[in-house]
Enzyme design. Sequence first.
Site, PDB file in Angstrom:
ATOM      1  N   CYS A 184       0.819  -1.211   0.000  1.00  0.00           N
ATOM      2  CA  CYS A 184       0.000   0.000   0.000  1.00  0.00           C
ATOM      3  C   CYS A 184       0.854   1.262   0.000  1.00  0.00           C
ATOM      4  CB  CYS A 184      -0.914   0.029   1.227  1.00  0.00           C
ATOM      5  SG  CYS A 184      -1.910  -1.441   1.481  1.00  0.00           S
ATOM      6  N   ASP A 198      -1.940  -3.850   8.128  1.00  0.00           N
ATOM      7  CA  ASP A 198      -3.000  -4.673   8.709  1.00  0.00           C
ATOM      8  C   ASP A 198      -2.948  -6.096   8.175  1.00  0.00           C
ATOM      9  OD1 ASP A 198      -3.662  -2.225   9.688  1.00  0.00           O
ATOM     10  OD2 ASP A 198      -5.709  -2.191   8.929  1.00  0.00           O
ATOM     11  N   CYS A 210      -2.392   3.148   3.212  1.00  0.00           N
ATOM     12  CA  CYS A 210      -3.013   2.017   3.898  1.00  0.00           C
ATOM     13  C   CYS A 210      -4.187   2.466   4.771  1.00  0.00           C
ATOM     14  CB  CYS A 210      -1.958   1.283   4.720  1.00  0.00           C
ATOM     15  SG  CYS A 210      -2.372  -0.441   5.078  1.00  0.00           S
ATOM     16  N   ASP A 211      -4.841   1.479   5.386  1.00  0.00           N
ATOM     17  CA  ASP A 211      -6.139   1.698   6.032  1.00  0.00           C
ATOM     18  C   ASP A 211      -6.173   2.839   7.043  1.00  0.00           C
ATOM     19  OD1 ASP A 211      -6.586  -0.596   4.609  1.00  0.00           O
ATOM     20  OD2 ASP A 211      -7.479  -1.713   6.257  1.00  0.00           O
ATOM     21  N   LYS A 212      -5.235   2.855   7.993  1.00  0.00           N
ATOM     22  CA  LYS A 212      -5.283   3.855   9.064  1.00  0.00           C
ATOM     23  C   LYS A 212      -4.589   5.147   8.662  1.00  0.00           C
ATOM     24  CE  LYS A 212      -7.306   0.595  11.048  1.00  0.00           C
ATOM     25  NZ  LYS A 212      -7.013  -0.373   9.981  1.00  0.00           N
ATOM     26  N   CYS A 257      -5.108  -2.574  -1.116  1.00  0.00           N
ATOM     27  CA  CYS A 257      -5.881  -3.777  -1.425  1.00  0.00           C
ATOM     28  C   CYS A 257      -7.009  -3.482  -2.408  1.00  0.00           C
ATOM     29  CB  CYS A 257      -6.429  -4.381  -0.148  1.00  0.00           C
ATOM     30  SG  CYS A 257      -5.130  -4.929   0.983  1.00  0.00           S
ATOM     31  N   GLU A 272      -8.824  -6.243  13.888  1.00  0.00           N
ATOM     32  CA  GLU A 272      -9.695  -6.731  12.822  1.00  0.00           C
ATOM     33  C   GLU A 272      -9.701  -8.256  12.830  1.00  0.00           C
ATOM     34  OE1 GLU A 272      -8.385  -5.020   9.157  1.00  0.00           O
ATOM     35  OE2 GLU A 272      -9.125  -3.029   9.656  1.00  0.00           O
ATOM     36  N   SER A 331     -11.959  -6.256   8.815  1.00  0.00           N
ATOM     37  CA  SER A 331     -11.349  -5.709   7.614  1.00  0.00           C
ATOM     38  C   SER A 331     -12.443  -5.336   6.630  1.00  0.00           C
ATOM     39  CB  SER A 331     -10.430  -6.768   6.986  1.00  0.00           C
ATOM     40  OG  SER A 331     -10.116  -6.434   5.654  1.00  0.00           O
TER      41      SER A 331
END
Length: 561
Positions: free
Chosen positions: A56, A88, A129-131, A201, A451, A477
């Site tokens: 990511c 993650d 990425c996610d966070k 992702c 998650e 997730s």
Amino acid sequence: MSGNGKVNMRARSSVIMDGPDRAPARAMLRAVGLGDKELEQPFVGVSNLASDVTPCNVHLYRVVQAVRRGIGEAGGTPFEFGTLTVSDAVSMGTQGMKASLVSREVIADSIELVSFAEGFDGLVVVAGCDKNMPGTMMAAARLNIPAIHVFGGTIMPGQHRGKDINIQDVFEAVGAYSKGSISREELHDVECAACPGAGSCAGLFTANTMSSAIEAMGMALPGDASVPAEDPRKDEAAAAAGEALLNLMKKGIRPRDIMTREAFENAITLVMAMGGSTNAVLHLLAIAREAKVSLTIEDFDEISQRTPYITDMKPGGRYVMADLHREGGIPVVMRRLLDAGLLYGDALTVTGRTVAENLADVYEDRPQKVVSPVDSPLGTTGGLAILKGNLASEGAVVKVAGKQHLYQRGPAKVFDREEDAFAAVQAQEIKAGDVVVIRYEGPKGGPGMREMLTVTGALMGQGLGEEVALMTDGRFSGATHGLMVGHVAPEAAVGGNIGLVETGDTVVVDVPNRRLDVEISEEELERRRAAWKPRETQYPTGALAKYAKLVSSASEGAVTG
């Protein structure tokens, strides 16, 4: 404003740089290569979350250089600085996953501290990425200096046996392998093919959900959310964002001018229409708090009830972000929602124009595979729902996009940590009709609210996706699908009723009626409550301990400030 009525674009950096007494500061910056010209220009921070720990973010060094170029060509002086990211997908299913949500707070704090200390006049945040994305947006709202978001871009799908696959397929392949449905060699082949290069992702998981929400909110340039990481147009878009930031600075437009209540409703509407990640609830609540916008968990369900589900995206659907990009990206989805009267068209954006003005030239009326017309949607309501009941008096979140399994009444199988639940799944101890309960995984109890994709992916891979339900005070997730209820609040660690459930109790998950209940009497709950005792933490010191002491309920965004 300056004395002549124009915006003072150096209001913050001039305090650091101007005057005879600031010669030492200028001397330090001359040592990093700045001359008189650069020292007299507006200072723009560029937060770089590049890291080798995840695809990511591995390419963000390249994207940041394009941003720097755009800033410099527009007359600003860019200052690149780093902050952390965690992966993650790499830490999923391990104790390391407890660091994920904590990293969101550290990202926000680190950007705030550097920007405050160095007197930046503006800010470009580059995230993957996610966070990363919620953390950077929390910082932008908190600082309230002109700012713009740049997404690193989505990964392309991998290829296996002539079909597109992604990281979701690997997690589900683990479950299939544990059941004996595929060989170890097949699992290895899927592992090697799923992630072919840089980018976040592929499906509408948390990273792509949040990039989409930020674009709909107006804090990123139109189209930014869907450009693949390895597409040359990503660098062009990044340079354009650097230039756009200087335009915002000239006009004096700040994040809280853009991040209004209407902007958040636009973001939530888009998430619901696309069937985005449950994590969007947690993150948008946190960002709204920093932007001083009143937003509650109930608002998400209200907006979901009036928003049709119109995009056929994984994990519940068929397509990934790169497919949406080929069909026109987020602007196409937004234009359809705007034409249906579901967005605030007069909301301001980082272009300096409104949502409606940005979308004026987006005409997309040909048939396409990813986005349905609003009048013939995939679902009549949005992709997320908020449940309440005697197991979730403060609320819980469930994804319903693409799923017909919306009700289950069955016996609880209770686990006090994720690893134990995963072991039970691997041993095929979870049966059709069960309601899996995973607790003490909330913001305080984890700590860190892990998650559960390892567990949910394994259940799907075993073919139990339509046969079981799962509830947790932890998170999921964005790749999770099925009847999986997360963010159950109050969490077990603070005495929430999820901590009182026993194996064999009958639990009811009723999405149509927005209920999450255990079928035992209030008297029995009170008896169990009187006997309940808090658990000792495994992390009495360090970052996780600090987080556990400060963090709020998931129903409030799990914030620490």
